[in-house]
Scaffold this motif. Structure first.
Motif, PDB file in Angstrom:
ATOM      1  N   LYS A   1      30.704  12.020  68.695  1.00 44.00           N
ATOM      2  CA  LYS A   1      29.441  11.674  69.378  1.00 44.00           C
ATOM      3  C   LYS A   1      28.898  13.013  69.868  1.00 44.00           C
ATOM      4  O   LYS A   1      28.817  13.287  71.070  1.00 44.00           O
ATOM      5  CB  LYS A   1      29.731  10.712  70.549  1.00 44.00           C
ATOM      6  N   SER A   2      28.600  13.862  68.902  1.00 47.37           N
ATOM      7  CA  SER A   2      28.373  15.272  69.228  1.00 47.37           C
ATOM      8  C   SER A   2      27.078  15.497  69.997  1.00 47.37           C
ATOM      9  O   SER A   2      26.062  14.835  69.769  1.00 47.37           O
ATOM     10  CB  SER A   2      28.386  16.099  67.942  1.00 47.37           C
TER      11      SER A   2
ATOM     12  N   ARG B   1      23.661  12.805  70.361  1.00 43.80           N
ATOM     13  CA  ARG B   1      23.214  12.845  71.771  1.00 43.80           C
ATOM     14  C   ARG B   1      22.439  14.141  71.948  1.00 43.80           C
ATOM     15  O   ARG B   1      22.974  15.226  71.673  1.00 43.80           O
ATOM     16  CB  ARG B   1      24.413  12.905  72.721  1.00 43.80           C
ATOM     17  N   ILE B   2      21.206  14.043  72.377  1.00 48.17           N
ATOM     18  CA  ILE B   2      20.464  15.265  72.705  1.00 48.17           C
ATOM     19  C   ILE B   2      20.439  15.352  74.220  1.00 48.17           C
ATOM     20  O   ILE B   2      19.915  14.464  74.902  1.00 48.17           O
ATOM     21  CB  ILE B   2      19.042  15.243  72.121  1.00 48.17           C
TER      22      ILE B   2
ATOM     23  N   VAL C   1      18.611  10.458  73.850  1.00 48.11           N
ATOM     24  CA  VAL C   1      18.209  11.668  74.594  1.00 48.11           C
ATOM     25  C   VAL C   1      18.506  11.453  76.078  1.00 48.11           C
ATOM     26  O   VAL C   1      18.164  10.411  76.643  1.00 48.11           O
ATOM     27  CB  VAL C   1      16.704  11.971  74.375  1.00 48.11           C
ATOM     28  N   ILE C   2      19.149  12.467  76.678  1.00 47.45           N
ATOM     29  CA  ILE C   2      19.598  12.351  78.080  1.00 47.45           C
ATOM     30  C   ILE C   2      19.217  13.655  78.809  1.00 47.45           C
ATOM     31  O   ILE C   2      19.543  14.736  78.313  1.00 47.45           O
ATOM     32  CB  ILE C   2      21.143  12.189  78.124  1.00 47.45           C
ATOM     33  N   PRO C   3      18.552  13.553  79.968  1.00 47.82           N
ATOM     34  CA  PRO C   3      18.194  14.797  80.679  1.00 47.82           C
ATOM     35  C   PRO C   3      19.348  15.323  81.551  1.00 47.82           C
ATOM     36  O   PRO C   3      20.200  14.545  81.990  1.00 47.82           O
ATOM     37  CB  PRO C   3      17.030  14.356  81.572  1.00 47.82           C
ATOM     38  N   PHE C   4      19.364  16.650  81.779  1.00 45.87           N
ATOM     39  CA  PHE C   4      20.326  17.219  82.742  1.00 45.87           C
ATOM     40  C   PHE C   4      19.581  18.201  83.650  1.00 45.87           C
ATOM     41  O   PHE C   4      18.534  18.731  83.276  1.00 45.87           O
ATOM     42  CB  PHE C   4      21.501  17.894  82.025  1.00 45.87           C
ATOM     43  N   LYS C   5      20.192  18.474  84.848  1.00 49.04           N
ATOM     44  CA  LYS C   5      19.451  19.334  85.791  1.00 49.04           C
ATOM     45  C   LYS C   5      19.914  20.796  85.738  1.00 49.04           C
ATOM     46  O   LYS C   5      19.129  21.705  85.951  1.00 49.04           O
ATOM     47  CB  LYS C   5      19.499  18.763  87.214  1.00 49.04           C
TER      48      LYS C   5
ATOM     49  N   GLY D   1      29.055  20.047  67.854  1.00 47.95           N
ATOM     50  CA  GLY D   1      28.003  20.149  68.861  1.00 47.95           C
ATOM     51  C   GLY D   1      27.229  21.446  68.726  1.00 47.95           C
ATOM     52  O   GLY D   1      27.666  22.379  68.031  1.00 47.95           O
ATOM     53  N   SER D   2      26.077  21.487  69.400  1.00 48.41           N
ATOM     54  CA  SER D   2      25.228  22.673  69.362  1.00 48.41           C
ATOM     55  C   SER D   2      24.766  23.037  70.760  1.00 48.41           C
ATOM     56  O   SER D   2      24.622  22.158  71.619  1.00 48.41           O
ATOM     57  CB  SER D   2      23.967  22.407  68.533  1.00 48.41           C
ATOM     58  N   ILE D   3      24.522  24.321  70.944  1.00 55.43           N
ATOM     59  CA  ILE D   3      23.985  24.808  72.222  1.00 55.43           C
ATOM     60  C   ILE D   3      22.757  25.641  71.879  1.00 55.43           C
ATOM     61  O   ILE D   3      22.856  26.579  71.073  1.00 55.43           O
ATOM     62  CB  ILE D   3      25.035  25.692  72.939  1.00 55.43           C
ATOM     63  N   TRP D   4      21.635  25.291  72.475  1.00 58.38           N
ATOM     64  CA  TRP D   4      20.399  26.049  72.221  1.00 58.38           C
ATOM     65  C   TRP D   4      20.002  26.772  73.499  1.00 58.38           C
ATOM     66  O   TRP D   4      19.711  26.144  74.522  1.00 58.38           O
ATOM     67  CB  TRP D   4      19.279  25.116  71.768  1.00 58.38           C
TER      68      TRP D   4
END
Ligand code: NAD
Length: 458
Positions: free
Chosen positions: A234-235, A269-270, A368-372, A390-393
């Motif tokens: 569930k990357s 999951r974004i 899509v899920i927001p983070f602070k 997974g990826s990190i942008w």
């Protein structure tokens, strides 16, 4: 009475073939033939083994169009993707042909003599393969197994055995001896479990769902079989506000909708920084609208149908009914083609426990899920039982490194959505599996280390 599996083209539901499913007797015969072929294959001069593998790789490459058509029709895979995958199969076989004489032991300084290690083959390996990348995942197991002097029996998925069957015919035509590479089509609980339970099978290389992986690990314990498990995922695609948002949004749709979302590495999951959430979403929807869903045999198609109608019903069960706290913010139109097509869907939620944020849907659905802040991004990314990819942008090297080190995931990419390369190790942490495939790393799980000490006193 013989049990036949109907092999269906998911793009139009036409029956392509009926294939006999192996029963226990067929499993026993395949294992006996493989066991007989093993000593000669293991003892073959490395150069000769490498030559046969090179010939196999070359013939796969020469027959790429035919194999790609088989794969496209059987899986519903866009033809251009299928061609790329078959060329990758050739590349994997070629890579491992070069590894035949490069995985060797060591001499270890000890008192009283010489100590050395040998990397010895295991014997008969059983490979159990899923339906999403049938030929490619077959090659990930066949390449390292054959290079290290094992023989292998591949059990393809019930729905998609055709490309593996063709690959085994090509191997024979290239001079790879009978019994070295066997393809045994059959049902999981019978042919698959038959291999897992067999006392003459030394290892199971499994790719598939986490639930079946658990069953296999359990049963393998009875014969202390080696297992490698490449399981679900569930990357997370983690997008920081300082990233090149346009590049991230452009790459995101195919990172999850590619192969119709039936990809263990799908970035499903974004996780996006709250202060750019709206802006990112707008771009994501706009780029998703550009994705071409259609006939797999049309070279412009980027996304085909799901693999079967049964699988589509499973995907739909995540949406209808929709759980509380989750919103559908985009749903594409279906092409008018019949078949097992599914809309592309973008969901949004802030509910960390939502099923669609935790469970593998294995279809064209992204949540899509927001983070602070960075801490919450890491917490969210690590919050499922999986840890495959997974990826990190971000445009900050320091942040990229900090987050990459903090994520519990076997395969990560920074400012990219790539997961798999022939020469680099691939595999999961947590419930995503045990062991690594690809690269030189894979050779370890197809060999046993033997230690030999020679005294210098006599
Ligand atoms: P699945 O587990 O249902 O089936 C995989 C294989 O296991 C098939 O060949 C099937 O016949 C066999 N099988 C099923 N039941 C069995 C049993 N009781 N005993 C022995 N064998 C059995 O998975 P699937 O639906 O074909 O594939 C989708 C899953 O595969 C997803 O969870 C996906 O994430 C995972 N996957 C993982 C990777 C990876 O590298 N980590 C790659 C591709 C797919």
């Amino acid at each position: 009475m013989a049990d036949y599996m109907e092999i269906v083209n998911p793009a139009n539901l036409e029956i392509l073939e009926k294939i006999e499913s192996a029963d226990q007797q067929k499993v026993d015969e395949a294992v006996a033939n493989a066991k007989q072929a093993w000593p000669k294959w293991a003892a073959m001069a490395p150069n000769d083994r490498a030559k046969l593998m090179r010939a196999f790789a070359k013939t796969v490459e020469e027959n790429a169009s035919e194999l790609a058509l088989i794969e496209s029709k059987n899986v519903g895979k866009p033809i251009e993707d299928a061609k790329w995958e078959i060329l990758e199969v050739a590349q994997v076989l070629l890579y491992y042909s070069g590894a035949v004489d490069k995985h060797y032991g060591a001499t270890i300084p000890v008192a009283g003599g010489v100590d050395m290690t040998f990397n010895e083959p295991l014997g008969v390996v059983g490979a159990i393969v899923p339906w999403n990348f049938p030929a490619l995942i077959t090659s990930w197991k066949v390449g390292p197994a054959l290079a290290t002097g094992n023989v292998i029996i591949v059990k393809p998925a019930e729905w998609t055995p055709l490309s593996a069957i063709r690959l085994s015919e090509i191997a024979l035509d290239c001079g790879i001896p009978k019994g070295v590479l066997t393809v045994l089509p059959g049902r999981g609980p019978v042919a698959g479990m038959g291999l897992v339970s067999h006392s003459d099978v030394a290892k199971i290389a499994f790719t598939g769902s986490t639930n079946v992986g658990k069953l296999i690990m359990q049963r393998a314990s009875e014969t202390i079989k080696r297992v490698t498990l490449e399981l679900g995922g569930k990357s997370a695609n983690v997008i920081f506000a300082d990233a090149d948002l346009d590049e991230a949004a452009k790459a995101a749709p195919m990172a999850v909708f590619g192969n119709t979302g039936q990809d263990c590495c799908a970035r499903s999951r974004i996780i996006v920084e709250a202060r750019v959430y709206e802006k990112f979403l707008e771009k994501l929807i706009s780029y998703t609208k550009e994705v071409v869903v259609g006939d797999p045999l049309d070279s412009n198609t980027q996304v085909g149908p799901l693999v079967t109608k049964e699988h589509r019903a499973r995907v739909d069960s995540f949406i209808n009914p929709l759980e509380s706290g989750v919103e559908v913010i985009f749903e594409s139109k279906l092409p008018d083609l019949g078949g097992a097509f599914s809309p592309l869907r973008i969901l949004a939620t802030t509910k960390k426990t939502a099923r669609v944020a935790n469970e593998e849907i294995f279809g064209p659905v992204v949540t899509v899920i927001p983070f602070k802040d960075e801490t919450e991004a890491i917490e969210l990314a690590n919050s499922t039982v999986y840890g495959l990819s997974g990826s990190i942008w971000t445009n900050s090297t320091g942040r990229a490194l900090r987050v990459a080190r903090a994520l519990r995931s076997g395969t990560l990419s920074i400012n990219s959505n790539s997961s798999v390369r022939t020469s680099t190790p691939f595999g999961g942490m947590g419930m995503s599996g045990i062991g690594r495939e690809l690269g030189m790393e894979a050779l370890r799980s197809y060999t046993e280390v033997k230690n030999v000490f020679i005294s210098d006193h006599i």
